[in-house]
Motif scaffolding. Structure first.
Motif, PDB file in Angstrom:
ATOM      1  N   GLY A   1       0.769  -1.223   0.000  1.00 15.63           N
ATOM      2  CA  GLY A   1       0.000   0.000   0.000  1.00 15.63           C
ATOM      3  C   GLY A   1       0.805   1.281   0.000  1.00 15.63           C
ATOM      4  O   GLY A   1       0.236   2.370   0.078  1.00 15.63           O
ATOM      5  N   LYS A   2       2.116   1.135  -0.093  1.00 15.98           N
ATOM      6  CA  LYS A   2       2.989   2.315  -0.071  1.00 15.98           C
ATOM      7  C   LYS A   2       3.818   2.383  -1.344  1.00 15.98           C
ATOM      8  O   LYS A   2       4.003   1.390  -2.042  1.00 15.98           O
ATOM      9  CB  LYS A   2       3.899   2.295   1.151  1.00 15.98           C
ATOM     10  CG  LYS A   2       3.165   2.403   2.476  1.00 15.98           C
ATOM     11  CD  LYS A   2       4.130   2.547   3.631  1.00 15.98           C
ATOM     12  CE  LYS A   2       3.394   2.732   4.952  1.00 15.98           C
ATOM     13  NZ  LYS A   2       4.335   2.898   6.089  1.00 15.98           N
ATOM     14  N   GLU A   3       4.323   3.570  -1.610  1.00 16.52           N
ATOM     15  CA  GLU A   3       5.186   3.744  -2.770  1.00 16.52           C
ATOM     16  C   GLU A   3       6.579   3.181  -2.487  1.00 16.52           C
ATOM     17  O   GLU A   3       7.012   3.106  -1.334  1.00 16.52           O
ATOM     18  CB  GLU A   3       5.293   5.232  -3.120  1.00 16.52           C
ATOM     19  CG  GLU A   3       3.996   5.854  -3.604  1.00 16.52           C
ATOM     20  CD  GLU A   3       4.178   7.282  -4.093  1.00 16.52           C
ATOM     21  OE1 GLU A   3       3.206   7.847  -4.605  1.00 16.52           O
ATOM     22  OE2 GLU A   3       5.285   7.820  -3.953  1.00 16.52           O
ATOM     23  N   ARG A   4       7.246   2.822  -3.554  1.00 13.20           N
ATOM     24  CA  ARG A   4       8.632   2.361  -3.420  1.00 13.20           C
ATOM     25  C   ARG A   4       9.497   3.543  -2.971  1.00 13.20           C
ATOM     26  O   ARG A   4       9.370   4.649  -3.495  1.00 13.20           O
ATOM     27  CB  ARG A   4       9.134   1.812  -4.751  1.00 13.20           C
ATOM     28  CG  ARG A   4      10.448   1.086  -4.661  1.00 13.20           C
ATOM     29  CD  ARG A   4      10.789   0.378  -5.974  1.00 13.20           C
ATOM     30  NE  ARG A   4       9.840  -0.663  -6.291  1.00 13.20           N
ATOM     31  CZ  ARG A   4      10.014  -1.553  -7.276  1.00 13.20           C
ATOM     32  NH1 ARG A   4      11.125  -1.507  -8.024  1.00 13.20           N
ATOM     33  NH2 ARG A   4       9.106  -2.470  -7.525  1.00 13.20           N
ATOM     34  N   GLU A   5      10.345   3.289  -1.990  1.00 10.25           N
ATOM     35  CA  GLU A   5      11.184   4.357  -1.464  1.00 10.25           C
ATOM     36  C   GLU A   5      12.654   3.964  -1.485  1.00 10.25           C
ATOM     37  O   GLU A   5      13.006   2.784  -1.317  1.00 10.25           O
ATOM     38  CB  GLU A   5      10.774   4.720  -0.027  1.00 10.25           C
ATOM     39  CG  GLU A   5      10.951   3.616   0.983  1.00 10.25           C
ATOM     40  CD  GLU A   5      10.714   4.084   2.419  1.00 10.25           C
ATOM     41  OE1 GLU A   5      10.624   5.306   2.671  1.00 10.25           O
ATOM     42  OE2 GLU A   5      10.639   3.210   3.303  1.00 10.25           O
ATOM     43  N   LEU A   6      13.489   4.981  -1.669  1.00  4.84           N
ATOM     44  CA  LEU A   6      14.924   4.777  -1.667  1.00  4.84           C
ATOM     45  C   LEU A   6      15.424   4.564  -0.246  1.00  4.84           C
ATOM     46  O   LEU A   6      15.098   5.339   0.654  1.00  4.84           O
ATOM     47  CB  LEU A   6      15.626   5.994  -2.282  1.00  4.84           C
ATOM     48  CG  LEU A   6      17.141   5.981  -2.315  1.00  4.84           C
ATOM     49  CD1 LEU A   6      17.664   4.830  -3.160  1.00  4.84           C
ATOM     50  CD2 LEU A   6      17.660   7.316  -2.827  1.00  4.84           C
ATOM     51  N   VAL A   7      16.202   3.515  -0.067  1.00  5.06           N
ATOM     52  CA  VAL A   7      16.755   3.186   1.247  1.00  5.06           C
ATOM     53  C   VAL A   7      18.213   3.627   1.353  1.00  5.06           C
ATOM     54  O   VAL A   7      18.605   4.294   2.312  1.00  5.06           O
ATOM     55  CB  VAL A   7      16.645   1.682   1.521  1.00  5.06           C
ATOM     56  CG1 VAL A   7      17.319   1.319   2.840  1.00  5.06           C
ATOM     57  CG2 VAL A   7      15.188   1.236   1.521  1.00  5.06           C
ATOM     58  N   ALA A   8      19.015   3.243   0.361  1.00 11.03           N
ATOM     59  CA  ALA A   8      20.443   3.547   0.422  1.00 11.03           C
ATOM     60  C   ALA A   8      21.049   3.492  -0.971  1.00 11.03           C
ATOM     61  O   ALA A   8      20.570   2.739  -1.821  1.00 11.03           O
ATOM     62  CB  ALA A   8      21.169   2.567   1.340  1.00 11.03           C
ATOM     63  N   THR A   9      22.094   4.284  -1.167  1.00 10.98           N
ATOM     64  CA  THR A   9      22.794   4.335  -2.438  1.00 10.98           C
ATOM     65  C   THR A   9      24.290   4.309  -2.196  1.00 10.98           C
ATOM     66  O   THR A   9      24.778   4.868  -1.200  1.00 10.98           O
ATOM     67  CB  THR A   9      22.429   5.634  -3.196  1.00 10.98           C
ATOM     68  OG1 THR A   9      21.039   5.603  -3.494  1.00 10.98           O
ATOM     69  CG2 THR A   9      23.214   5.763  -4.494  1.00 10.98           C
ATOM     70  N   ILE A  10      25.014   3.672  -3.109  1.00  6.93           N
ATOM     71  CA  ILE A  10      26.469   3.637  -3.033  1.00  6.93           C
ATOM     72  C   ILE A  10      27.036   3.942  -4.414  1.00  6.93           C
ATOM     73  O   ILE A  10      26.523   3.462  -5.427  1.00  6.93           O
ATOM     74  CB  ILE A  10      26.965   2.276  -2.500  1.00  6.93           C
ATOM     75  CG1 ILE A  10      28.470   2.311  -2.232  1.00  6.93           C
ATOM     76  CG2 ILE A  10      26.576   1.126  -3.417  1.00  6.93           C
ATOM     77  CD1 ILE A  10      28.944   1.132  -1.380  1.00  6.93           C
ATOM     78  N   THR A  11      28.071   4.757  -4.440  1.00  5.41           N
ATOM     79  CA  THR A  11      28.669   5.143  -5.707  1.00  5.41           C
ATOM     80  C   THR A  11      29.469   3.999  -6.319  1.00  5.41           C
ATOM     81  O   THR A  11      29.658   2.945  -5.701  1.00  5.41           O
ATOM     82  CB  THR A  11      29.568   6.371  -5.509  1.00  5.41           C
ATOM     83  OG1 THR A  11      30.490   6.114  -4.433  1.00  5.41           O
ATOM     84  CG2 THR A  11      28.739   7.597  -5.171  1.00  5.41           C
TER      85      THR A  11
END
Length: 115
Positions: free
Chosen positions: A41-51
């Motif tokens: 029921g929720k939108e996809r959300e960004l958790v973490a990013t790595i270069t």
């Protein structure tokens, strides 16, 4: 391009899990890698990013201090270490490979946090 997540499962609140995302079919070290999550029921959300070289990371405020993203370019794998898990962390977790020319997603792995 193939991304395969693993490591999800059922864990009690306060517990830990380590997710892995194995990549193949592309130049892994040329891509920024991220973990996203989507709860029902929720939108996809960004958790973490790595270069690309792993020199810089960014986290959602909700997971800062609890989650750690890392990558091993020799193994074409990105990881998400999740500690002090909370019920609100429960979701399907997806890895994403991003370059200016292409964005690819894995199929997701379920994380359930419940006592």
């Amino acid at each position: 391009v193939q991304l395969v997540e693993s490591g999800g499962g059922l864990v009690q609140p306060g517990g830990s899990l380590r997710l892995s995302c194995a990549a193949s079919g592309f130049a892994f070290s040329s891509y920024v890698m991220s973990w996203y999550r989507q709860a029902p029921g929720k939108e996809r959300e960004l958790v973490a990013t790595i270069t690309r070289a792993g020199g810089s990371t960014n986290y959602a405020d909700s997971v800062k201090g609890r989650f750690t993203i890392s990558r091993d370019n020799a193994k074409n794998t990105v990881y998400l270490q999740m500690n002090s898990l909370k019920p609100e962390d429960a979701a399907v977790y997806y890895c994403q490979a991003y370059s200016p020319r292409q964005t690819s997603w894995g199929q997701g792995t379920q994380v359930t946090v419940s006592s």
